[in-house]
Design a protein around this motif. Structure first.
Motif, PDB file in Angstrom:
ATOM      1  N   PHE A  71      72.771   4.383  40.835  1.00  0.00           N
ATOM      2  CA  PHE A  71      71.402   3.963  41.112  1.00  0.00           C
ATOM      3  C   PHE A  71      70.934   3.013  40.018  1.00  0.00           C
ATOM      4  O   PHE A  71      71.137   3.266  38.824  1.00  0.00           O
ATOM      5  CB  PHE A  71      70.491   5.186  41.225  1.00  0.00           C
ATOM      6  N   LEU A  72      70.334   1.927  40.453  1.00  0.00           N
ATOM      7  CA  LEU A  72      69.948   0.844  39.558  1.00  0.00           C
ATOM      8  C   LEU A  72      68.446   0.879  39.289  1.00  0.00           C
ATOM      9  O   LEU A  72      67.642   0.952  40.227  1.00  0.00           O
ATOM     10  CB  LEU A  72      70.334  -0.499  40.186  1.00  0.00           C
ATOM     11  N   GLY A  73      68.085   0.821  38.021  1.00  0.00           N
ATOM     12  CA  GLY A  73      66.687   0.720  37.633  1.00  0.00           C
ATOM     13  C   GLY A  73      66.445  -0.599  36.930  1.00  0.00           C
ATOM     14  O   GLY A  73      67.241  -1.019  36.090  1.00  0.00           O
ATOM     15  N   THR A  78      57.107  -6.423  28.260  1.00  0.00           N
ATOM     16  CA  THR A  78      56.334  -7.563  27.791  1.00  0.00           C
ATOM     17  C   THR A  78      57.232  -8.711  27.351  1.00  0.00           C
ATOM     18  O   THR A  78      56.895  -9.877  27.553  1.00  0.00           O
ATOM     19  CB  THR A  78      55.426  -7.140  26.623  1.00  0.00           C
ATOM     20  N   GLY A  79      58.390  -8.386  26.775  1.00  0.00           N
ATOM     21  CA  GLY A  79      59.242  -9.428  26.218  1.00  0.00           C
ATOM     22  C   GLY A  79      60.585  -9.609  26.878  1.00  0.00           C
ATOM     23  O   GLY A  79      61.297 -10.570  26.571  1.00  0.00           O
ATOM     24  N   SER A  80      60.968  -8.711  27.786  1.00  0.00           N
ATOM     25  CA  SER A  80      62.294  -8.832  28.395  1.00  0.00           C
ATOM     26  C   SER A  80      62.350  -8.108  29.730  1.00  0.00           C
ATOM     27  O   SER A  80      61.513  -7.247  30.032  1.00  0.00           O
ATOM     28  CB  SER A  80      63.367  -8.243  27.466  1.00  0.00           C
ATOM     29  N   ALA A  81      63.346  -8.478  30.530  1.00  0.00           N
ATOM     30  CA  ALA A  81      63.677  -7.756  31.752  1.00  0.00           C
ATOM     31  C   ALA A  81      64.956  -6.989  31.480  1.00  0.00           C
ATOM     32  O   ALA A  81      65.909  -7.540  30.915  1.00  0.00           O
ATOM     33  CB  ALA A  81      63.867  -8.721  32.912  1.00  0.00           C
ATOM     34  N   ARG A  82      64.990  -5.727  31.887  1.00  0.00           N
ATOM     35  CA  ARG A  82      66.148  -4.880  31.593  1.00  0.00           C
ATOM     36  C   ARG A  82      66.647  -4.246  32.881  1.00  0.00           C
ATOM     37  O   ARG A  82      65.876  -4.007  33.813  1.00  0.00           O
ATOM     38  CB  ARG A  82      65.779  -3.796  30.584  1.00  0.00           C
ATOM     39  N   ALA A  83      67.932  -3.957  32.905  1.00  0.00           N
ATOM     40  CA  ALA A  83      68.537  -3.288  34.053  1.00  0.00           C
ATOM     41  C   ALA A  83      69.438  -2.177  33.551  1.00  0.00           C
ATOM     42  O   ALA A  83      70.132  -2.341  32.545  1.00  0.00           O
ATOM     43  CB  ALA A  83      69.334  -4.271  34.897  1.00  0.00           C
ATOM     44  N   GLY A  84      69.409  -1.034  34.233  1.00  0.00           N
ATOM     45  CA  GLY A  84      70.246   0.099  33.845  1.00  0.00           C
ATOM     46  C   GLY A  84      70.829   0.781  35.066  1.00  0.00           C
ATOM     47  O   GLY A  84      70.154   0.907  36.094  1.00  0.00           O
ATOM     48  N   LEU A  85      72.068   1.217  34.959  1.00  0.00           N
ATOM     49  CA  LEU A  85      72.769   1.888  36.048  1.00  0.00           C
ATOM     50  C   LEU A  85      73.029   3.340  35.675  1.00  0.00           C
ATOM     51  O   LEU A  85      73.527   3.626  34.579  1.00  0.00           O
ATOM     52  CB  LEU A  85      74.092   1.172  36.327  1.00  0.00           C
ATOM     53  N   PHE A  86      72.693   4.249  36.579  1.00  0.00           N
ATOM     54  CA  PHE A  86      72.795   5.686  36.315  1.00  0.00           C
ATOM     55  C   PHE A  86      73.551   6.375  37.436  1.00  0.00           C
ATOM     56  O   PHE A  86      73.455   5.978  38.605  1.00  0.00           O
ATOM     57  CB  PHE A  86      71.402   6.309  36.199  1.00  0.00           C
ATOM     58  N   ASN A  87      74.277   7.451  37.080  1.00  0.00           N
ATOM     59  CA  ASN A  87      74.905   8.244  38.128  1.00  0.00           C
ATOM     60  C   ASN A  87      73.890   9.248  38.668  1.00  0.00           C
ATOM     61  O   ASN A  87      72.742   9.298  38.235  1.00  0.00           O
ATOM     62  CB  ASN A  87      76.190   8.914  37.627  1.00  0.00           C
ATOM     63  N   LEU A  93      75.260   4.485  32.729  1.00  0.00           N
ATOM     64  CA  LEU A  93      76.601   3.905  32.833  1.00  0.00           C
ATOM     65  C   LEU A  93      76.677   2.531  32.191  1.00  0.00           C
ATOM     66  O   LEU A  93      77.745   2.104  31.747  1.00  0.00           O
ATOM     67  CB  LEU A  93      77.010   3.809  34.309  1.00  0.00           C
ATOM     68  N   GLY A  94      75.569   1.837  32.161  1.00  0.00           N
ATOM     69  CA  GLY A  94      75.549   0.500  31.578  1.00  0.00           C
ATOM     70  C   GLY A  94      74.162  -0.095  31.674  1.00  0.00           C
ATOM     71  O   GLY A  94      73.415   0.203  32.605  1.00  0.00           O
ATOM     72  N   SER A  95      73.798  -0.915  30.701  1.00  0.00           N
ATOM     73  CA  SER A  95      72.481  -1.555  30.726  1.00  0.00           C
ATOM     74  C   SER A  95      72.563  -2.913  30.063  1.00  0.00           C
ATOM     75  O   SER A  95      73.485  -3.184  29.280  1.00  0.00           O
ATOM     76  CB  SER A  95      71.429  -0.693  30.011  1.00  0.00           C
ATOM     77  N   ALA A  96      71.614  -3.763  30.385  1.00  0.00           N
ATOM     78  CA  ALA A  96      71.558  -5.104  29.800  1.00  0.00           C
ATOM     79  C   ALA A  96      70.124  -5.590  29.861  1.00  0.00           C
ATOM     80  O   ALA A  96      69.304  -5.078  30.626  1.00  0.00           O
ATOM     81  CB  ALA A  96      72.489  -6.057  30.547  1.00  0.00           C
TER      82      ALA A  96
END
Length: 634
Positions: A71-73, A78-87, A93-96
């Motif tokens: 599942f992707l969040g 305010t300063g960045s867009a972030r993405a994270g993947l979770f089981n 599992l990974g983020s950027a």
């Protein structure tokens, strides 16, 4: 029923939710009927989803039974867009992340929706690569963002909200304070809706900002076809569905969410007409034109967070994100509220395995600590607390009333104090050379000073430095946007040690502000005795320990640092039907990490009680000074 039948039933269910809804633009529907080009892209407000897009998602799912459910969040701060993947257990599992542009000119702070979407696409692709997650494995997606105001025209193109006229700048950022006078006029109306936001609106909410645009940028006001909270714009961009979130509308637009108290189950909550707008309020404050067209510009339909939108990701959005068309997308949350969803059930195993106490959640407060800090608490009864936003029904946890306190500048204030000190550049270089944060280096300096000066504890180093942290006004519990920051105890010392003391005193001032909010909430009906904290500032051990010592309650940190991303991913998990409700998903995917307990040293408590008294007195002094100067200038 086999896996394929179940999946097709879910897709049919999601389709039935939108077949009769009027939320998708006519151009969107027309293009769906007429367009045979899978690469067709109709700007921002229309995102065609062909049948082949849904088939693509279904076929891939059927042929990939052994793939993980991920599942992707997505979180836009305010300063960045972030993405994270979770089981499905909530493990990261990974983020950027990817930076986003911001323009600041005095009280005016603006961003670009185009820039933000590009940053999201970059972050999502990077997160998938880092987590070694294929697009077929992503079963659901959720968005969270700051409560910033987005303006687009009838074609979905940006409409400027800037004095500059720059069309890229179509977002008034949450912390923008240009609308202070408009907020004052709205509050003078004494409208009944104001009792649901602590008795007054803040200039950080949307009605004052809308009024400012109407009064100052007439051309933009005429061009704007939709006004949206950033979170809602993201789901609209992703799915083409204009349904708004109960979280955004209730918390920032004065929407009365409790109008939907009888629609809590999934069947009744489909295609909910927006019946919670108070038309009299909008007309009274001079924004009656927003009522036209069944509130088309501000939201004709609302949904509970996590509700599956449209047919999932459109073909164009999926291509840009590197995901599968048709991937379920949940109705969004404000970023702080996503943090609450991502951490509020993070209780230690010993507590969760004991006798089930359904009211335990009502004794917790979540601190979401980033650029600002939000203080989230829920209750079964609705609690009206002067100076604290809410009560907001089902704005975060379904069927609970939300109380939302806050401090407008915390991480931003620490940055300001440090970066504007003459010793800062040298410290920053030293920290970078050691690959540690400047906070870690300052904490080391404080520890060394404690040893050198024979101080009984680090906290005592600031015995003659006192800070009122209202450098960007006071959101709660005084609700005074005109409040100013104050520092008592400055000298001519410009050394690194002096900067360390200012840093520590600022951390303490922020913690005293949180203590004030907690005490005020408990004095007005809450029974908070446990804090849960998440956000970037919680990575600073001194920040967390000072809060525990000053407030006197244990602070539970989550297992996963990225609680806002987890909260967003939970929305995707609910939209995909992996979990039936947000609350069930929270219980499955939240998990506790370290618990930070307050000091047992009675001298530490005595010290903080004394400093807290001075903290409270600083604002009283400021009020007296303001009154004296007003009288002198009258």
């Amino acid at each position: 029923m086999d896996y394929k039948e179940k999946r097709e039933k879910k897709l049919d269910s999601r389709k039935s939710m939108t077949d009769t809804t009027p939320l998708l633009d006519n151009t969107y529907q027309e293009n769906n009927r007429n367009n045979n080009n899978n690469n067709f892209y109709y700007r921002f407000n229309s995102f065609p989803v062909s049948n082949s897009a849904v088939v693509e998602m279904t076929t891939s799912s059927v042929n990939s039974k052994q793939l993980r459910s991920v599942f992707l969040g997505v979180d836009v701060g305010t300063g960045s867009a972030r993405a994270g993947l979770f089981n499905e257990d909530g493990k990261l599992l990974g983020s950027a992340s990817s930076p986003i542009q911001i323009w600041k000119d005095g009280d005016c702070i603006e961003q670009s929706s185009t820039d933000i979407w590009l940053a999201i696409c970059t972050a999502v692709k990077a997160a998938c690569a880092l987590g070694n997650v294929s697009k077929e494995e992503v079963k659901g997606l959720g968005f969270a963002a700051t409560c910033s105001l987005v303006a687009v025209d009838s074609e979905g193109e940006p409409v400027t909200v800037s004095w500059s006229g720059d069309t890229r700048r179509n977002i008034i950022v949450w912390m923008d304070h240009r609308a202070v006078k408009q907020a004052e006029r709205i509050n003078a109306s004494n409208s009944p809706v104001l009792q649901y936001c602590g008795g007054c609106v803040s200039p950080e909410m949307e009605p004052p900002k809308l009024l400012w645009v109407k009064e100052n940028l007439q051309e933009s006001w005429s061009m704007a076809f939709k006004w949206m909270d950033l979170s809602d714009w993201l789901t609209y961009k992703a799915t083409g569905d204009d349904t708004r979130s109960l979280c955004t509308t209730v918390c920032k637009w004065t929407y009365l969410g409790h109008a939907h108290m009888q629609q809590i189950n999934e069947k009744d909550s489909r295609d909910m007409e927006a019946c919670g707008w108070d038309d009299g309020f909008w007309e009274e404050i001079g924004l009656g034109d927003l009522v036209d067209g069944h509130h088309a510009k501000i939201g004709r339909s609302v949904a509970f967070p996590g509700h599956a939108l449209g047919l999932g990701l459109t073909l164009s959005a999926a291509k840009e994100l590197g995901l599968m068309a048709g991937t379920p997308v949940g109705t969004a949350l404000i970023d702080a509220h996503a943090g609450g969803v991502g951490v509020m059930e993070s209780v230690p195993a010993s507590d969760s395995e004991s006798i089930v106490d359904e009211d335990a959640i009502s004794r917790r407060m979540v601190l979401v600590c980033g650029t600002s800090t939000c203080h989230m608490a829920v209750s079964r009864p609705k609690l009206f607390i002067p100076g604290v936003w809410g009560p907001f029904w089902s704005a975060m946890v379904p069927e609970y009333w939300l109380t939302e306190g806050g401090q407008s500048a915390t991480g931003a204030l620490l940055d300001y104090i440090i970066e504007n000190h003459v010793a800062s550049p040298n410290l920053a270089n030293r920290a970078a050379s050691r690959r540690i944060s400047i906070f870690d280096l300052l904490n080391e300096i404080l520890e060394s000073m404690k040893q050198d000066e024979g101080s009984p504890f680090i906290t005592a180093l600031t015995n003659d430095i006192h800070i009122l942290p209202d450098f960007h006004g006071n959101r709660s519990p005084i609700a005074d946007p005109k409040s100013k920051g104050m520092i008592s105890g400055l000298t001519l010392d410009a050394s690194e040690k002096q900067l360390a003391l200012l840093y520590l005193a600022t951390v303490q001032g922020i913690a005293y502000g949180t203590r004030h909010i907690v005490e005020h909430c408990n004095a007005n009906g809450h029974k908070i005795d446990t804090l849960l904290a998440c956000g970037g500032l919680t990575k600073n051990r001194l920040f967390v320990q000072e809060h525990a010592d000053i407030i006197g309650y244990p602070i539970i940190l989550p297992r996963e640092n990225e609680s806002v991303l987890l909260g967003s991913a939970i929305l995707g998990a609910v939209a995909s039907k992996k979990y039936p409700t947000v609350r069930e998903a929270m219980k499955a995917m939240n998990a506790a990490g370290q618990v930070v307990h307050p000091s047992k040293d009675v001298k530490v408590k005595k010290y903080h009680d004394a400093k807290y008294s001075i903290f409270r007195d600083l604002y009283e002094q400021q009020q007296k000074h303001r009154s004296l100067m007003t009288e002198a200038l009258s």
